[in-house]
Design an enzyme around this catalytic site. Structure first.
Site, PDB file in Angstrom:
ATOM      1  N   LEU A   1       0.819  -1.191   0.004  1.00 41.20           N
ATOM      2  CA  LEU A   1      -0.161  -0.073  -0.261  1.00 41.20           C
ATOM      3  C   LEU A   1       1.084   1.415   0.128  1.00 41.20           C
ATOM      4  O   LEU A   1       2.255   1.184   0.273  1.00 41.20           O
ATOM      5  CB  LEU A   1      -1.029   0.046   1.197  1.00 41.20           C
ATOM      6  CG  LEU A   1      -1.919  -1.034   1.539  1.00 41.20           C
ATOM      7  CD1 LEU A   1      -2.432  -1.059   2.701  1.00 41.20           C
ATOM      8  CD2 LEU A   1      -2.859  -0.891   0.413  1.00 41.20           C
ATOM      9  N   SER A   2       0.262   2.634  -0.391  1.00 41.59           N
ATOM     10  CA  SER A   2       0.843   3.798  -0.248  1.00 41.59           C
ATOM     11  C   SER A   2       1.145   3.847   1.274  1.00 41.59           C
ATOM     12  O   SER A   2       0.183   3.786   1.986  1.00 41.59           O
ATOM     13  CB  SER A   2      -0.029   4.890  -0.864  1.00 41.59           C
ATOM     14  OG  SER A   2       0.652   6.008  -0.589  1.00 41.59           O
TER      15      SER A   2
ATOM     16  N   SER B   1       3.232   2.032   3.043  1.00 43.93           N
ATOM     17  CA  SER B   1       3.670   0.790   3.901  1.00 43.93           C
ATOM     18  C   SER B   1       5.157   0.910   3.899  1.00 43.93           C
ATOM     19  O   SER B   1       5.659   0.111   4.773  1.00 43.93           O
ATOM     20  CB  SER B   1       3.205  -0.329   2.836  1.00 43.93           C
ATOM     21  OG  SER B   1       3.928  -0.125   1.489  1.00 43.93           O
TER      22      SER B   1
ATOM     23  N   LYS C   1       7.429   0.684   1.367  1.00 44.65           N
ATOM     24  CA  LYS C   1       8.339   0.333   0.386  1.00 44.65           C
ATOM     25  C   LYS C   1       9.502   0.940  -0.221  1.00 44.65           C
ATOM     26  O   LYS C   1      10.604   0.517  -0.013  1.00 44.65           O
ATOM     27  CB  LYS C   1       7.320   0.229  -1.040  1.00 44.65           C
ATOM     28  CG  LYS C   1       6.220  -0.530  -0.779  1.00 44.65           C
ATOM     29  CD  LYS C   1       5.502  -0.465  -2.255  1.00 44.65           C
ATOM     30  CE  LYS C   1       4.973   0.838  -2.776  1.00 44.65           C
ATOM     31  NZ  LYS C   1       3.764   1.497  -1.638  1.00 44.65           N
TER      32      LYS C   1
ATOM     33  N   SER D   1       1.511  -1.547  -7.362  1.00 44.15           N
ATOM     34  CA  SER D   1       1.292  -2.626  -8.002  1.00 44.15           C
ATOM     35  C   SER D   1       0.126  -3.407  -7.386  1.00 44.15           C
ATOM     36  O   SER D   1       0.540  -4.597  -7.162  1.00 44.15           O
ATOM     37  CB  SER D   1       2.542  -3.505  -8.371  1.00 44.15           C
ATOM     38  OG  SER D   1       3.438  -3.752  -7.269  1.00 44.15           O
TER      39      SER D   1
HETATM   40  S1  ADX Z   1       0.358   1.578  -9.203  1.00 46.42           S
HETATM   41  O1  ADX Z   1      -0.882   1.386  -8.637  1.00 46.42           O
HETATM   42  O2  ADX Z   1       0.263   2.273 -10.564  1.00 46.42           O
HETATM   43  O3  ADX Z   1       1.787   0.797  -8.895  1.00 46.42           O
HETATM   44  P1  ADX Z   1       2.572   3.758  -8.162  1.00 46.42           P
HETATM   45  O4  ADX Z   1       3.393   2.838  -7.296  1.00 46.42           O
HETATM   46  O5  ADX Z   1       3.118   4.125  -9.674  1.00 46.42           O
HETATM   47  O6  ADX Z   1       0.918   2.986  -8.351  1.00 46.42           O
HETATM   48  O7  ADX Z   1       2.142   5.076  -7.684  1.00 46.42           O
HETATM   49  C1  ADX Z   1       1.572   5.392  -6.335  1.00 46.42           C
HETATM   50  C2  ADX Z   1       2.081   6.608  -5.730  1.00 46.42           C
HETATM   51  O8  ADX Z   1       1.139   7.473  -6.255  1.00 46.42           O
HETATM   52  C3  ADX Z   1       1.670   6.468  -4.380  1.00 46.42           C
HETATM   53  O9  ADX Z   1       2.342   6.464  -3.469  1.00 46.42           O
HETATM   54  C4  ADX Z   1       0.767   8.141  -4.101  1.00 46.42           C
HETATM   55  O10 ADX Z   1       1.673   8.846  -3.711  1.00 46.42           O
HETATM   56  C5  ADX Z   1       0.455   8.535  -5.491  1.00 46.42           C
HETATM   57  N1  ADX Z   1      -1.052   8.181  -5.621  1.00 46.42           N
HETATM   58  C6  ADX Z   1      -1.878   9.412  -6.238  1.00 46.42           C
HETATM   59  N2  ADX Z   1      -3.117   8.945  -6.715  1.00 46.42           N
HETATM   60  C7  ADX Z   1      -3.155   7.746  -6.229  1.00 46.42           C
HETATM   61  C8  ADX Z   1      -4.307   6.884  -6.028  1.00 46.42           C
HETATM   62  N3  ADX Z   1      -5.608   7.117  -6.560  1.00 46.42           N
HETATM   63  N4  ADX Z   1      -3.958   5.467  -5.411  1.00 46.42           N
HETATM   64  C9  ADX Z   1      -2.676   5.101  -5.108  1.00 46.42           C
HETATM   65  N5  ADX Z   1      -1.811   6.122  -5.099  1.00 46.42           N
HETATM   66  C10 ADX Z   1      -1.974   7.159  -5.644  1.00 46.42           C
END
Ligand code: ADX
Length: 198
Positions: free
Chosen positions: A34-35, A37, A39, A107
């Site tokens: 998760l955002s 978390s 990572k 992801s």
């Molecule tokens: S992924 O889902 O496509 O793998 P990715 O890792 O590139 O996401 O980007 C995630 C980051 O984008 C998060 O850490 C957060 O800062 C930002 N973000 C902005 N909008 C969203 C959203 N709707 N859901 C999740 N992350 C978001």
């Protein structure tokens, strides 16, 4: 109809040659979770450690690559799929360059992560699940995004209004709410050494 007249070239310097020059195998360490978390924090500390020990590394991070390579993508299911597909291809190229790649992306979909795994060679892809309860991520909220998502200001926010599918069989699980950063880094380094990846 677009007919693609393209052919794959084999070049003189091979992936094996590049790995030999670096003195280690290519690897793709894929951090999912998760955002908030942890990572990127863990990947960052791990890269610093590996770099210091003389390994050739590169860190790819969702927030950063969305400023450049993927600045045309949003957060719909389709865009996230394309985000991970492109990053998977970048990981493959970097693995051909002989690097240990650390990729930090939410992801959220299993299918997209297994696509990246399918691009890698046997034993090359190592999935690191940074497992942290959503309540803890929400309490940390380093970028204030959970608060906005809860107010409905960010649509399709992972863990709030969009799904996250945890991995079934990740190579490594980090409970970032229970383990510190140093401990997590040590755990990953131990795994890599035990499995003779390093
Ligand atoms: S992924 O889902 O496509 O793998 P990715 O890792 O590139 O996401 O980007 C995630 C980051 O984008 C998060 O850490 C957060 O800062 C930002 N973000 C902005 N909008 C969203 C959203 N709707 N859901 C999740 N992350 C978001």
């Amino acid at each position: 109809v677009c007919v693609k007249e393209i052919y794959w070239h084999e070049f003189q310097v091979t992936k094996n040659d590049r790995q030999a020059l670096h003195g280690h195998k290519s690897r793709i360490l894929w951090f999912t979770g998760l955002s908030g978390s942890g990572k990127s924090t863990i990947a960052n500390a791990l890269e610093a450690r590996l770099h210091k020990e003389g390994f050739s590394t590169f860190l790819l991070d969702g927030d950063n690559t969305r400023f450049g390579l993927n600045n045309d993508l949003g957060f719909s299911e389709e865009d996230r799929k394309e985000n991970i597909r492109r990053i998977g291809e970048v990981c493959r190229l970097m693995s051909h360059a002989g690097l240990i790649v650390l990729a930090s992306f939410i992801s959220p979909y299993k299918e997209d992560r297994s696509f990246v795994r399918s691009l890698a060679e046997e034993d090359e892809f190592i999935e690191v699940y940074v497992d942290c309860p959503v309540e803890v991520c929400e309490a940390r909220d380093p970028k204030g995004l959970y608060q906005k998502a809860k107010k409905g200001e960010i649509p399709a926010f992972t863990g709030i209004s969009a799904p996250y599918e945890p991995p079934d069989a990740p190579e490594i699980i980090i409970r970032s709410d229970l383990e510190g950063i140093d401990e997590s880094v040590k755990k990953i380094v131990c795994y890599l050494k035990e499995k003779s990846h390093l």
